[in-house]
Design an enzyme around this catalytic site. Structure first.
Site, PDB file in Angstrom:
ATOM      1  N   ARG A  57       0.800  -1.218   0.000  1.00  0.00           N
ATOM      2  CA  ARG A  57       0.000   0.000   0.000  1.00  0.00           C
ATOM      3  C   ARG A  57       0.838   1.276   0.000  1.00  0.00           C
ATOM      4  NH1 ARG A  57      -2.819  -3.892   1.811  1.00  0.00           N
ATOM      5  NH2 ARG A  57      -0.935  -4.364   2.940  1.00  0.00           N
ATOM      6  N   HIS A 136       5.807   5.428  11.678  1.00  0.00           N
ATOM      7  CA  HIS A 136       5.245   5.394  10.321  1.00  0.00           C
ATOM      8  C   HIS A 136       4.266   6.572  10.246  1.00  0.00           C
ATOM      9  CE1 HIS A 136       3.702   4.139   6.571  1.00  0.00           C
ATOM     10  NE2 HIS A 136       3.346   2.897   6.830  1.00  0.00           N
TER      11      HIS A 136
HETATM   12  C1  NCD Z   1       2.075  -1.198   8.112  1.00  0.00           C
HETATM   13  C2  NCD Z   1       3.571  -1.080   8.201  1.00  0.00           C
HETATM   14  O1  NCD Z   1       4.285  -1.298   7.212  1.00  0.00           O
HETATM   15  O2  NCD Z   1       4.027  -0.749   9.289  1.00  0.00           O
HETATM   16  N1  NCD Z   1       1.581  -1.382   6.816  1.00  0.00           N
HETATM   17  C3  NCD Z   1       1.297  -0.292   6.045  1.00  0.00           C
HETATM   18  O3  NCD Z   1       2.101   0.599   5.878  1.00  0.00           O
HETATM   19  N2  NCD Z   1       0.067  -0.212   5.520  1.00  0.00           N
HETATM   20  C4  NCD Z   1       1.524  -2.177   9.070  1.00  0.00           C
HETATM   21  C5  NCD Z   1       2.018  -3.587   9.047  1.00  0.00           C
HETATM   22  O4  NCD Z   1       2.889  -3.946   8.260  1.00  0.00           O
HETATM   23  O5  NCD Z   1       1.501  -4.360   9.866  1.00  0.00           O
END
Ligand code: NCD
Length: 305
Positions: A57, A136
């Site tokens: 994503r 993040h």
């Molecule tokens: C998350 C991540 O990479 O931290 N995913 C994301 O960016 N949509 C969550 C995850 O990997 O569990």
């Protein structure tokens, strides 16, 4: 807060006013996406995406956002295997190099602090798309945008968090942004995967740690779920001890508030049962669309102000 020309490395950079102005901008971006037309704000600009860790994503979302605004993209989805990392190039030199070719860089890396290291040596803004179990920030931005849109505001809500609270950079960053609002927290995790004590301390009296998912959903307006973060465990055996312990399923949702929403950054892995997808409170796929709009708003602010 100032966006233009800044690296976006941590949720600590954001204040309430900055968040609300970004959300207002994201709403406009949603309209642009719905119109089916491409914007022109990023014409002549190039985004470089450097991913040292897997992603579905986040990388697509940033790239779609740049393309929607009329910009162009250069991308490496597998920096560890196919970049000069294989020839032992340092993050510092990669930062210096890529910033000669792009106007903005989006980077994900397994090590905490690594994005900041590259940013220090980059002549263009760098956006953190996840650094290990640390932060993040842009996922948290889209999560708060989703909450803000769904409830018409954020103050006064109770945020339930369930899953791998120790390792989920998303839930850590959600807290980082939620600090700007008056919310309560109710937390539940498998034993050994509790929220880090620095965060718990900061949450203070606003947080309640409960022992069962039922106790969490009883009061939560937002049910924020994370998968057990497999890549942060030393062995498959250790990971297997935790996976599948707490699952958000239809039976649990019967005990949740009618007005609650269920959020998950995805991927889900044995943490939300597929049967919940048809529950009108599920928002995890809708979040993905919100992510493109928020990243369009962020790219515009960082590059154009
Ligand atoms: C998350 C991540 O990479 O931290 N995913 C994301 O960016 N949509 C969550 C995850 O990997 O569990």
């Amino acid at each position: 807060m100032k966006f233009k020309g800044q690296h976006i490395l941590s949720t600590q950079q954001f204040d309430k006013e900055g968040l609300l102005s970004l959300f207002a901008e994201a709403k406009k971006m949603e309209k642009l996406v719905k119109s089916g037309k491409f914007g022109k704000e990023m014409e002549g600009k190039i985004l470089a995406t450097l991913f040292y860790e897997p992603s579905t994503r986040t990388r697509f979302s940033f790239e779609a956002a740049m393309l929607r605004l009329g910009g162009r993209v250069v991308s490496n989805a597998d920096m560890m295997q196919t970049s000069s990392v294989r020839k032992l190039e340092t993050l510092e030199d990669t930062g210096k190099t890529v910033s000669q070719m792009a106007d903005v860089i989006v980077m994900r890396h397994p090590e905490k602090g690594s994005v900041a290291v590259l940013a220090e040596h980059s002549d263009v803004p760098v956006i953190n798309a996840g650094d290990g179990s640390n932060e993040h920030p842009t996922q948290a931005l889209l999560d708060l945008y989703t909450i803000w849109k769904e409830f018409g505001g954020i103050d006064g809500l109770t945020i339930g968090m369930i899953g791998d609270l120790k390792n989920s950079r998303v839930q850590h960053s959600q807290f980082g942004l939620l600090k700007n609002f008056k919310v309560k927290y109710v937390l539940v995790s498998p034993r050994g995967l509790e929220m880090p004590s620095v965060i718990l301390k900061e949450m203070g009296g606003r947080a309640k740690v409960v022992l069962t998912p039922e106790d969490m959903v009883a009061s939560a307006d937002v049910i924020s779920v994370s998968r057990i973060q497999k890549e942060r465990f030393v062995s498959e055996r250790e990971y297997k001890q935790f996976v599948g312990q707490f699952v958000v399923d239809a039976a649990l949702m019967k005990k949740a508030k009618k007005s609650a929403i269920v959020m998950q950054p995805l991927p889900r892995v044995d943490d939300i049962a597929v049967e919940v997808d048809s529950d009108p409170r599920a928002r995890y796929f809708k979040q993905v669309g919100n992510g493109v709009a928020v990243r369009m708003a962020l790219l515009k602010r960082v590059l154009k102000g």
